[in-house]
Scaffold this motif. Structure first.
Motif, short mmCIF file in Angstrom:
data_model
loop_
_atom_site.label_atom_id
_atom_site.label_comp_id
_atom_site.label_asym_id
_atom_site.label_seq_id
_atom_site.Cartn_x
_atom_site.Cartn_y
_atom_site.Cartn_z
N ARG A 93 3.39 12.47 -34.10
CA ARG A 93 4.07 13.01 -32.92
C ARG A 93 4.20 11.90 -31.88
NH1 ARG A 93 4.90 16.44 -36.10
NH2 ARG A 93 4.55 18.69 -35.94
N ALA A 124 8.57 11.42 -23.61
CA ALA A 124 7.96 12.61 -24.18
C ALA A 124 7.19 13.37 -23.11
CB ALA A 124 7.04 12.24 -25.33
N VAL A 158 3.84 18.15 -25.93
CA VAL A 158 4.04 18.29 -27.37
C VAL A 158 3.04 19.32 -27.87
CG1 VAL A 158 4.09 17.11 -29.59
CG2 VAL A 158 4.64 15.84 -27.51
N THR A 206 7.01 21.86 -31.31
CA THR A 206 7.88 21.93 -30.13
C THR A 206 7.65 20.72 -29.24
OG1 THR A 206 6.31 23.18 -28.78
CG2 THR A 206 7.80 24.45 -30.18
N LEU A 207 8.67 20.41 -28.48
CA LEU A 207 8.62 19.24 -27.60
C LEU A 207 9.42 19.55 -26.34
CD1 LEU A 207 8.11 16.16 -27.05
CD2 LEU A 207 10.23 15.72 -28.33
#
Length: 210
Positions: free
Chosen positions: A5, A29, A32, A36-37
Motif C-alpha cells: 500500500r 496518499a 488507507v 480503500t484510499l
C-alpha cells in the motif's frame, strides 16, 4: 503476506480513464484502509474525469519500485476522492510512464566511415526510455546514427547507446534534434530509466512541498 500500500503522505499519480481522453492528477496518499484510499483533491482537480464510477490507476512507489493500483472513484468529496480497489497493486513497467526534461551531459559522435569527433552537449534533454530530443547539435539528416554517452548530474557511469536521428527542427538559428535509441544494453536501459524516474519523483515531491 503484507499487502503493498502507499504510505501516508507519499506522492501519487492518478491516471483517470473515464469520460473521453485520459487525464492525470498528482496528489499524496491520505487514509488507507484495506482496499480503500482517500486522496486529497488538488485545487485544479479534474472534476469531469474523476466523477463517481470512473476508473483510476494510482501510481506509487515503495522501496524504489513502481506500483499500479487499479481503483474506482466511489465518491468525490468536497476536498478528497474516495477510491475503492478493483484489484491488488502490481508492479508497473516504469518505461510506460517515464519521460522528463533532465539536466544531462551528452557526448555525441556521428557514426560514419571516418572517425568523427565527439561533441559535448550540456542541456535539459527531453528524454524517455525510447529516445530523446535536445538543442545544441548541428542540423542532422534523418537516419543519421549517433553514438551517445549520457551522464547524470548525480554522477556515476555513463549510459551508452546508439541513436538514430528521426528529425531536425529548425527554429531560427537553433536546431532541435529528435532521436530514438536503436541499440542499448539492458543495464544501460535500466540506469536511464532510473535517472529519469528519479527526476520525475523529485519534481513531484517539490511540487507537493514534501
Amino acid at each position: 503476506m503484507e499487502k503493498v500500500r502507499p504510505k501516508p503522505r507519499s506522492p501519487l499519480t492518478l491516471l483517470f480513464g473515464a469520460q473521453g481522453a485520459p487525464a492525470t492528477e498528482v496528489s499524496v496518499a491520505g487514509a488507507v484502509a484495506g482496499s480503500t484510499l482517500i486522496v486529497p483533491r488538488r485545487p485544479s482537480g479534474l472534476s469531469d474525469a474523476a466523477s463517481p464510477g470512473a476508473d483510476v490507476t494510482v501510481l506509487f512507489t515503495r522501496e524504489g519500485r513502481l506500483y499500479r493500483w487499479p481503483m474506482r472513484v466511489e465518491e468525490v468529496l468536497p476536498s478528497s476522492y474516495y477510491l475503492v480497489a478493483v484489484r491488488e497493486p502490481g508492479e508497473g513497467d516504469r518505461r510506460e510512464f517515464v519521460r522528463a526534461e533532465v539536466p544531462l551531459q551528452l557526448r555525441v559522435r556521428v557514426l560514419s566511415t571516418g572517425e568523427a569527433p565527439w561533441r559535448v552537449v550540456s542541456a535539459r534533454v527531453d528524454v524517455s526510455a525510447s529516445g530523446f530530443r535536445l538543442e545544441g547539435l548541428d542540423e542532422q539528416a534523418a537516419g543519421t546514427r549517433l553514438r551517445v554517452e549520457i551522464r547524470s548530474p548525480e554522477g556515476g557511469p555513463p549510459v551508452l547507446a546508439v541513436a538514430e536521428v528521426v528529425r531536425s527542427i529548425t527554429d531560427g538559428d537553433r536546431y532541435l534534434v529528435a532521436c530514438h535509441f536503436v541499440s542499448m544494453d539492458s543495464a544501460d536501459e535500466s540506469r536511464l530509466v532510473d535517472i529519469v524516474f528519479a527526476v520525475r519523483e523529485a519534481a513531484l515531491r517539490a511540487r507537493l512541498g514534501l
